[in-house]
Design an enzyme around this catalytic site. Structure first.
Site, PDB file in Angstrom:
ATOM      1  N   LEU A   1      10.425 -21.011  -4.772  1.00  8.76           N
ATOM      2  CA  LEU A   1       9.538 -20.036  -4.111  1.00  8.76           C
ATOM      3  C   LEU A   1       8.196 -20.061  -4.839  1.00  8.76           C
ATOM      4  O   LEU A   1       8.170 -20.111  -6.065  1.00  8.76           O
ATOM      5  CB  LEU A   1      10.158 -18.633  -4.219  1.00  8.76           C
ATOM      6  CG  LEU A   1       9.274 -17.439  -3.838  1.00  8.76           C
ATOM      7  CD1 LEU A   1       8.998 -17.415  -2.341  1.00  8.76           C
ATOM      8  CD2 LEU A   1       9.953 -16.117  -4.238  1.00  8.76           C
TER       9      LEU A   1
ATOM     10  N   GLU B   1       2.083 -13.211  12.431  1.00  7.19           N
ATOM     11  CA  GLU B   1       2.691 -12.035  13.058  1.00  7.19           C
ATOM     12  C   GLU B   1       2.458 -10.864  12.113  1.00  7.19           C
ATOM     13  O   GLU B   1       2.652 -11.001  10.898  1.00  7.19           O
ATOM     14  CB  GLU B   1       4.201 -12.255  13.252  1.00  7.19           C
ATOM     15  CG  GLU B   1       4.535 -13.331  14.256  1.00  7.19           C
ATOM     16  CD  GLU B   1       4.062 -12.990  15.671  1.00  7.19           C
ATOM     17  OE1 GLU B   1       4.142 -11.807  16.051  1.00  7.19           O
ATOM     18  OE2 GLU B   1       3.607 -13.908  16.378  1.00  7.19           O
TER      19      GLU B   1
ATOM     20  N   TRP C   1     -11.809  -2.288  -7.859  1.00  5.51           N
ATOM     21  CA  TRP C   1     -12.548  -2.054  -9.114  1.00  5.51           C
ATOM     22  C   TRP C   1     -13.360  -0.767  -9.042  1.00  5.51           C
ATOM     23  O   TRP C   1     -13.787  -0.232 -10.053  1.00  5.51           O
ATOM     24  CB  TRP C   1     -13.486  -3.226  -9.444  1.00  5.51           C
ATOM     25  CG  TRP C   1     -12.801  -4.508  -9.807  1.00  5.51           C
ATOM     26  CD1 TRP C   1     -12.785  -5.650  -9.079  1.00  5.51           C
ATOM     27  CD2 TRP C   1     -12.048  -4.795 -11.006  1.00  5.51           C
ATOM     28  NE1 TRP C   1     -12.057  -6.628  -9.726  1.00  5.51           N
ATOM     29  CE2 TRP C   1     -11.597  -6.133 -10.910  1.00  5.51           C
ATOM     30  CE3 TRP C   1     -11.694  -4.055 -12.148  1.00  5.51           C
ATOM     31  CZ2 TRP C   1     -10.832  -6.754 -11.898  1.00  5.51           C
ATOM     32  CZ3 TRP C   1     -10.926  -4.668 -13.131  1.00  5.51           C
ATOM     33  CH2 TRP C   1     -10.502  -5.988 -13.006  1.00  5.51           C
TER      34      TRP C   1
ATOM     35  N   ARG D   1       0.260   7.801  -2.557  1.00  2.00           N
ATOM     36  CA  ARG D   1       0.874   8.839  -1.708  1.00  2.00           C
ATOM     37  C   ARG D   1       2.336   9.057  -2.085  1.00  2.00           C
ATOM     38  O   ARG D   1       2.848  10.175  -2.037  1.00  2.00           O
ATOM     39  CB  ARG D   1       0.743   8.438  -0.229  1.00  2.00           C
ATOM     40  CG  ARG D   1      -0.614   8.787   0.340  1.00  2.00           C
ATOM     41  CD  ARG D   1      -0.909   8.036   1.608  1.00  2.00           C
ATOM     42  NE  ARG D   1      -1.297   6.664   1.317  1.00  2.00           N
ATOM     43  CZ  ARG D   1      -1.405   5.716   2.238  1.00  2.00           C
ATOM     44  NH1 ARG D   1      -1.126   5.991   3.506  1.00  2.00           N
ATOM     45  NH2 ARG D   1      -1.781   4.508   1.900  1.00  2.00           N
TER      46      ARG D   1
ATOM     47  N   HIS E   1       2.322   3.549  -9.037  1.00  2.00           N
ATOM     48  CA  HIS E   1       2.073   2.125  -9.284  1.00  2.00           C
ATOM     49  C   HIS E   1       3.243   1.504 -10.057  1.00  2.00           C
ATOM     50  O   HIS E   1       3.648   0.376  -9.794  1.00  2.00           O
ATOM     51  CB  HIS E   1       0.769   1.940 -10.066  1.00  2.00           C
ATOM     52  CG  HIS E   1      -0.453   2.335  -9.276  1.00  2.00           C
ATOM     53  ND1 HIS E   1      -0.674   1.913  -7.989  1.00  2.00           N
ATOM     54  CD2 HIS E   1      -1.516   3.124  -9.596  1.00  2.00           C
ATOM     55  CE1 HIS E   1      -1.827   2.421  -7.550  1.00  2.00           C
ATOM     56  NE2 HIS E   1      -2.346   3.167  -8.506  1.00  2.00           N
TER      57      HIS E   1
ATOM     58  N   GLU F   1     -12.419  -4.636  -4.144  1.00  2.00           N
ATOM     59  CA  GLU F   1     -12.872  -3.248  -3.878  1.00  2.00           C
ATOM     60  C   GLU F   1     -12.158  -2.239  -4.794  1.00  2.00           C
ATOM     61  O   GLU F   1     -12.701  -1.168  -5.070  1.00  2.00           O
ATOM     62  CB  GLU F   1     -12.637  -2.886  -2.405  1.00  2.00           C
ATOM     63  CG  GLU F   1     -13.512  -3.649  -1.416  1.00  2.00           C
ATOM     64  CD  GLU F   1     -13.044  -5.083  -1.130  1.00  2.00           C
ATOM     65  OE1 GLU F   1     -11.889  -5.425  -1.473  1.00  2.00           O
ATOM     66  OE2 GLU F   1     -13.843  -5.869  -0.584  1.00  2.00           O
TER      67      GLU F   1
ATOM     68  N   ASP G   1       0.826  -1.214   0.000  1.00  2.00           N
ATOM     69  CA  ASP G   1       0.000   0.000   0.000  1.00  2.00           C
ATOM     70  C   ASP G   1       0.859   1.263   0.000  1.00  2.00           C
ATOM     71  O   ASP G   1       1.958   1.272   0.548  1.00  2.00           O
ATOM     72  CB  ASP G   1      -0.928  -0.025   1.226  1.00  2.00           C
ATOM     73  CG  ASP G   1      -2.094   0.952   1.095  1.00  2.00           C
ATOM     74  OD1 ASP G   1      -2.327   1.449  -0.023  1.00  2.00           O
ATOM     75  OD2 ASP G   1      -2.751   1.214   2.114  1.00  2.00           O
TER      76      ASP G   1
END
Ligand code: IPE
Ligand code: IPE
Ligand code: MG
Length: 249
Positions: free
Chosen positions: A134, A210, A72, A27, A40, A70, A23
């Protein structure tokens, strides 16, 4: 570190499964007077670096929240730009995934994605399916509640068809119906950008993860920041509801 954990990379200090809510792209861009899309773009660069670092330090599963159901609801220009960037991410990351033996998975409502992107992703999932170093799960058009509801729908069908008896529904049987299937639950959940919420991410799977919150905005969350989070995880004491032996004596 607790010895009670069941981990496939016992002996190393890395968590088996790291999940990240990436996130703060918008900003990051705003702070630089750039359009959100540039945030982005930088965010996808950070994602590539974190994938490489996770592989290097022996993380077995990395789950990245890239786009929620959400999301979208954002303006169409931003959604389209994000789909374009995802497309480039898939193209540009292919060589990395092959070189580093990373298996790609997607969790979420894949059918919502533009068909060209879906085809590209499907091809890469197939191409990397034998890789074992991975597992990278991209959460795309993902919602934790929808994941649980979809699981319940499929489970109800199996009960109706006689493939499963209601009294057999326990945690082990149920998890099999989730997008994440038999993958282990995240040991460490990271959220960047200072927000302290889960935003509908992996609601079932994180019951004992955690949690690590950091103010760093996602495009700045590079190798060092990731290693710091893993180090902090290494200092946590996981009890899973029990007492430590010393506390009991
Ligand atoms: C995270 O960055 C990326 C996605 C949710 C797709 P944001 O776009 O949410 O960035 P902020 O929260 O507006 O800074
Ligand atoms: C969560 O970030 C979703 C992703 C990182 C893909 P958001 O920016 O969409 O979350 P909210 O709206 O702040 O909760
Ligand atoms: Mg955000």
């Amino acid at each position: 570190m607790s010895t009670r954990k069941t981990r496939s990379n016992e002996g190393s200090s890395a968590p088996t499964h790291v999940a990240i809510i990436m996130d703060g792209n918008g900003r990051w861009a705003r702070a630089r007077n750039l359009p959100r899309i540039e945030g982005h773009r930088a965010g996808f660069e950070a994602a590539r670096e974190v994938v490489r670092t996770a592989g290097e330090i022996g993380v077995d599963f990395l789950t990245l929240y890239a786009f929620s159901v959400e999301n979208w609801k954002r303006p169409i220009q931003e959604v389209n730009a994000l789909m374009e960037l995802l497309n480039s991410f898939v193209e540009e990351t292919e060589a990395d995934l092959v070189a580093n033996e990373v298996r790609l998975k997607v969790i979420g409502r894949i059918a919502d994605l533009p068909s060209a992107l879906r085809e590209k992703i499907d091809a890469l999932i197939l191409r990397t399916s034998q890789h074992r170093k991975l597992t990278l799960s991209l959460a795309l058009s993902y919602s934790g509640r929808i994941e649980i509801l979809t699981a319940v729908q499929r489970l109800a069908c199996d009960v109706l068809n006689g493939r499963l008896r209601a009294e057999e529904i326990d945690e082990t049987a149920f998890r099999h119906y989730l997008y994440t299937g038999e993958d282990p639950d995240p040991d460490l959940l990271i959220r960047t950008s200072g927000e302290m919420r889960l935003s509908n991410f992996l609601l079932w799977q994180i019951s004992y993860s955690e949690i690590y919150f950091t103010d760093v905005l996602w495009p700045d969350f590079r190798r060092e920041a990731f290693l710091r989070a893993v180090e902090e995880y290494g200092r946590r004491q996981r009890r899973f509801g029990r007492l430590e032996r010393e506390e009991f004596e």
